[in-house]
Design a protein around this motif. Sequence first.
Motif, PDB file in Angstrom:
ATOM      1  N   TYR A  52      -3.838   0.342  -6.164  1.00 45.87           N
ATOM      2  CA  TYR A  52      -4.144  -0.529  -5.028  1.00 45.87           C
ATOM      3  C   TYR A  52      -4.792  -1.828  -5.492  1.00 45.87           C
ATOM      4  O   TYR A  52      -4.639  -2.854  -4.846  1.00 45.87           O
ATOM      5  N   ARG A  70       1.260   4.150  -2.977  1.00 48.39           N
ATOM      6  CA  ARG A  70       0.419   5.270  -2.547  1.00 48.39           C
ATOM      7  C   ARG A  70       0.590   6.512  -3.420  1.00 48.39           C
ATOM      8  O   ARG A  70      -0.403   7.151  -3.779  1.00 48.39           O
ATOM      9  N   ARG A 105       0.845  -1.198   0.000  1.00 45.45           N
ATOM     10  CA  ARG A 105       0.000   0.000   0.000  1.00 45.45           C
ATOM     11  C   ARG A 105       0.877   1.244   0.000  1.00 45.45           C
ATOM     12  O   ARG A 105       0.675   2.174  -0.790  1.00 45.45           O
TER      13      ARG A 105
END
Length: 99
Positions: free
Chosen positions: A80, A21, A17
């Motif tokens: 994601y 990001r 993640r």
Amino acid sequence: MLYVLTGEDAPGKLDARMAVRPAHLARLEALRDEGRLVVAGPMPAIDSPDPGPAGFFGSLVIAEFPSQADAEAWLATDPYVTNGVFARTSVRPYKKVLP
């Protein structure tokens, strides 16, 4: 129309993640710059604004798209999703009433 896009994080994906990001945020910033973003953000896995190693349960986005299919296609190409951070996703129509 507005749509609620949600993603639930897969276990053990906090490092993934954080790695993707910036790319995820760039896509949200594009929606914002187009005037289509209502709200976006992560849902911490614990009751804390900074969950640390506990990570996140997932993320929520409310944004305007021409159709549900367009919202689903946008979410399907999010970093994601493509990098396996989310175990599950959903897209639902949303009708804003307040404020």
